[in-house]
Write a protein that holds these residues in place. Structure first.
Motif, short mmCIF file in Angstrom:
data_model
loop_
_atom_site.label_atom_id
_atom_site.label_comp_id
_atom_site.label_asym_id
_atom_site.label_seq_id
_atom_site.Cartn_x
_atom_site.Cartn_y
_atom_site.Cartn_z
N ILE A 195 21.70 -31.84 24.63
CA ILE A 195 22.09 -32.11 23.24
C ILE A 195 23.53 -32.62 23.19
O ILE A 195 23.85 -33.59 22.49
CB ILE A 195 21.92 -30.85 22.38
N ALA A 196 24.41 -31.97 23.96
CA ALA A 196 25.78 -32.45 24.03
C ALA A 196 25.85 -33.86 24.60
O ALA A 196 26.65 -34.68 24.16
CB ALA A 196 26.62 -31.49 24.88
N ALA A 197 24.99 -34.14 25.59
CA ALA A 197 24.96 -35.48 26.18
C ALA A 197 24.56 -36.52 25.13
O ALA A 197 25.16 -37.61 25.05
CB ALA A 197 23.99 -35.52 27.35
N LEU A 198 23.56 -36.20 24.31
CA LEU A 198 23.12 -37.12 23.26
C LEU A 198 24.23 -37.34 22.23
O LEU A 198 24.49 -38.48 21.81
CB LEU A 198 21.87 -36.58 22.58
N LEU A 199 24.90 -36.26 21.84
CA LEU A 199 26.00 -36.39 20.89
C LEU A 199 27.12 -37.25 21.46
O LEU A 199 27.74 -38.05 20.75
CB LEU A 199 26.55 -35.00 20.53
N ASN A 200 27.38 -37.10 22.75
CA ASN A 200 28.42 -37.89 23.42
C ASN A 200 28.04 -39.37 23.43
O ASN A 200 28.89 -40.23 23.14
CB ASN A 200 28.59 -37.38 24.85
N LEU A 231 33.07 -40.45 14.28
CA LEU A 231 33.85 -39.28 13.91
C LEU A 231 32.97 -38.05 13.70
O LEU A 231 33.25 -36.96 14.23
CB LEU A 231 34.65 -39.57 12.65
N VAL A 232 31.88 -38.22 12.96
CA VAL A 232 30.99 -37.08 12.65
C VAL A 232 30.36 -36.52 13.91
O VAL A 232 30.37 -35.30 14.15
CB VAL A 232 29.91 -37.51 11.64
N PHE A 233 29.81 -37.40 14.74
CA PHE A 233 29.14 -36.91 15.95
C PHE A 233 30.15 -36.40 16.97
O PHE A 233 29.83 -35.51 17.77
CB PHE A 233 28.26 -38.02 16.55
N GLY A 234 31.38 -36.95 16.96
CA GLY A 234 32.41 -36.41 17.83
C GLY A 234 32.78 -34.99 17.44
O GLY A 234 32.95 -34.11 18.31
N LEU A 235 32.89 -34.74 16.14
CA LEU A 235 33.19 -33.38 15.67
C LEU A 235 32.03 -32.43 16.00
O LEU A 235 32.26 -31.28 16.39
CB LEU A 235 33.46 -33.40 14.17
N LEU A 237 30.04 -32.75 18.50
CA LEU A 237 30.11 -32.53 19.95
C LEU A 237 31.13 -31.45 20.29
O LEU A 237 30.85 -30.54 21.08
CB LEU A 237 30.45 -33.84 20.65
N MET A 238 32.32 -31.53 19.69
CA MET A 238 33.35 -30.53 19.98
C MET A 238 32.94 -29.14 19.48
O MET A 238 33.22 -28.14 20.13
CB MET A 238 34.68 -30.97 19.35
N ARG A 239 32.27 -29.10 18.34
CA ARG A 239 31.79 -27.81 17.84
C ARG A 239 30.72 -27.24 18.75
O ARG A 239 30.69 -26.04 19.03
CB ARG A 239 31.24 -27.98 16.42
N ARG A 240 29.83 -28.11 19.23
CA ARG A 240 28.76 -27.68 20.13
C ARG A 240 29.33 -27.08 21.42
O ARG A 240 28.79 -26.11 21.95
CB ARG A 240 27.87 -28.88 20.46
N GLU A 241 30.42 -27.66 21.92
CA GLU A 241 30.93 -27.26 23.22
C GLU A 241 32.12 -26.30 23.13
O GLU A 241 32.74 -26.01 24.15
CB GLU A 241 31.34 -28.50 24.01
N ALA A 242 32.44 -25.84 21.94
CA ALA A 242 33.54 -24.89 21.79
C ALA A 242 33.26 -23.63 22.63
O ALA A 242 32.20 -23.02 22.52
CB ALA A 242 33.71 -24.50 20.32
N GLY A 243 34.20 -23.28 23.48
CA GLY A 243 34.04 -22.11 24.33
C GLY A 243 33.28 -22.35 25.61
O GLY A 243 33.15 -21.44 26.44
N HIS A 244 32.76 -23.56 25.81
CA HIS A 244 32.02 -23.86 27.04
C HIS A 244 32.99 -23.88 28.22
O HIS A 244 34.09 -24.40 28.12
CB HIS A 244 31.33 -25.22 26.91
N PRO A 245 32.60 -23.31 29.39
CA PRO A 245 33.53 -23.26 30.52
C PRO A 245 33.87 -24.63 31.09
O PRO A 245 34.92 -24.80 31.72
CB PRO A 245 32.77 -22.41 31.56
N PRO A 247 33.30 -28.19 29.27
CA PRO A 247 32.72 -29.07 28.26
C PRO A 247 32.58 -30.51 28.73
O PRO A 247 33.38 -30.99 29.53
CB PRO A 247 33.71 -28.96 27.09
N MET A 248 31.53 -31.17 28.23
CA MET A 248 31.28 -32.56 28.62
C MET A 248 32.42 -33.46 28.18
O MET A 248 32.87 -34.33 28.95
CB MET A 248 29.96 -33.02 27.99
N LEU A 249 32.87 -33.28 26.94
CA LEU A 249 34.10 -33.93 26.48
C LEU A 249 35.21 -32.92 26.72
O LEU A 249 35.38 -31.99 25.94
CB LEU A 249 34.00 -34.29 25.00
#
Length: 464
Positions: A195-200, A231-235, A237-245, A247-249
């Motif tokens: 999902i993060a990959a698709l958002l990226n 901008l929307v999908f970037g935000l 993406l960052m919300r999706r990966e918050a706290g990830h050890p 993150p893709m971005l």
């Protein structure tokens, strides 16, 4: 380095050269390709855009996947895809087919570029990393710079499909070196997030599309809409990966001042290079009325001096701060581009060559130290993420530069190249300032990250 390491490095450098050349080589051949395929100029731009969109949109997902399944697998898979797609590009007969093949080629190039610096980090011990990244910077800089020259020489003796067909035997040679020699690298324990990959992909594809449409002065609603999607999908993406050890971005890596400033330096400097190398062929051919072959040779002093300066700068970066070396080099680049913008109306060849050589010296002196700073400031287990940012920053800069050239031409007409070169001097100056600020930045690591350096002596070299 052992013989195996040398073969691995040869494979990496050959594949990087191929991927980088194809970023620049199609620009020169675009008129010939459009005419042969009976395509409108506006539509033929997708020969360039398809490759760039595929690369920028997939760099970070592939870098993240490399951290999980191994950089070697991503690299070899990308080389295979790139080689097959190059063959497809050379035999297609319509513009839609060529654009589709270029998407596939861009995907292969993205896989190569997303992990190449991560592999170099595992081939060189920390105290010699500057030499490794210096060689990589040399190949990338020279390949991008000689793209117009190579294209002009090939087009002078053959048709445009040979621009892509020549990649096939070279890709096979690179594979023959890579398969037995590329090292296995340490892998992360985290899972890949599709999902993060698709958002990226959506974020960066929309961003590049917005830049291109803005440069073509498309309707404002199209540009704003694409930028809003980015901008929307970037935000998201960052919300999706918050706290990830990992993150893709890798937003967490940008908390490191040296890493963040190095990334900004890279984007600005490659924007300056993009402004120069897209605008100068038009200046030489349309304003100075030089032939394609003459234009190629007029562009040559820049990459030749880069080839001389980059290895020297790489060695110096093992002894002196990258912020100092990069700041000096980019100040020289800014002065060189300003001098090109101030060329007289009928310049002598030597006059042009000297100014191009000054630009090459400045660019070559910046690239190796900056690349080392990006890699060395990230933890070893995040090498894939750092490698992805290296390639993404370069492509974003080049794409921004190309977009600004198009905007300059639409605004200034015949004076478009002069405006573009002036903008390049400003970008290089901004990059010099960003580089110098690293001298005062604390070199902190990501909280909780390992301080372990890769063991280049005991790593597993046997391919799986």
């Amino acid at each position: 380095m052992s013989p195996t390491d040398r073969r691995a490095m040869a494979a990496i450098m050959l594949a990087v050269a191929l991927a980088t050349l194809d970023t620049a080589i199609a620009n020169t051949a675009l008129p010939a390709i459009a005419a042969d395929l009976h395509a409108a100029p506006a539509a033929s731009v997708w020969i360039i855009n398809a490759y760039q969109l595929a690369m920028v949109a997939t760099l970070l997902p592939l870098a993240a996947l490399g951290d999980i399944i191994g950089h070697r697998r991503i690299y070899i898979g990308g080389l295979v895809v790139f080689t097959v797609a190059s063959l497809a590009c050379s035999v297609v007969s319509t513009l839609p087919m060529l654009a589709a093949a270029r998407v596939l080629q861009g995907l292969g190039a993205s896989a190569i570029m997303s992990v190449n610096t991560a592999l170099i980090r595992f081939l060189y011990p920390p105290h010699r990393l500057g030499r490794g990244v210096g060689l990589n910077a040399l190949v990338v800089g020279v390949s991008f710079a000689v793209g117009p020259t190579v294209a002009s020489l090939i087009l002078s003796v053959a048709s445009w499909p040979w621009l892509f067909a020549i990649n096939v035997p070279l890709g096979v040679i690179a594979l023959a070196f890579a398969l037995p020699a590329l090292p296995q690298t340490t892998r992360g324990s985290h899972q890949f997030d599709p999902i993060a990959a698709l958002l990226n992909v959506i974020t960066f594809a929309a961003l590049i599309f917005a830049l291109g449409e803005a440069a073509q002065r498309a309707p404002m609603q199209v540009v704003v809409g694409a930028a809003g999607i980015a901008l929307v999908f970037g935000l998201l993406l960052m919300r999706r990966e918050a706290g990830h050890p990992a993150p893709m971005l890798p937003v967490d890596l940008f908390k490191l001042p040296v890493f963040a400033l190095s990334a900004v330096t890279a984007v600005c400097s490659f924007a300056a290079q993009g402004l120069a190398f897209v605008s100068l062929p038009f200046y030489f051919e349309d304003v100075l009325h030089r032939s394609q072959v003459e234009t190629g040779f007029l562009m040559t002093p820049w990459p030749v001096v880069v080839a001389l300066a980059a290895p020297i700068a790489g060695r110096l970066s093992d002894r002196y701060p990258p912020g100092l070396l990069g700041g000096i080099g980019l100040a020289v680049l800014s002065a060189g581009m300003a001098s090109l913008a101030l060329l007289p109306s009928h310049p002598h060849v030597l006059n042009i060559a000297i100014r191009m050589a000054v630009c090459g010296a400045g660019f070559g002196f910046f690239q190796s130290p900056n690349l080392k700073a990006l890699l060395a400031s990230a933890p070893p287990e995040r090498a894939g993420g750092a490698s992805g940012i290296v390639a993404t920053a370069r492509l974003l800069g080049q794409t921004t530069g190309a977009a600004l050239v198009a905007l300059s031409f639409s605004m200034a007409g015949r004076d478009g190249p002069t405006l573009a070169l002036s903008a390049g001097a400003v970008f290089a100056g901004a990059a010099s300032v960003a580089s110098g600020l690293r001298l005062f930045a604390p070199a902190h690591r990501v909280p909780g990250a390992s301080m372990r350096q890769p063991d280049t002596q005991s790593r597993e070299l046997t391919p799986k």
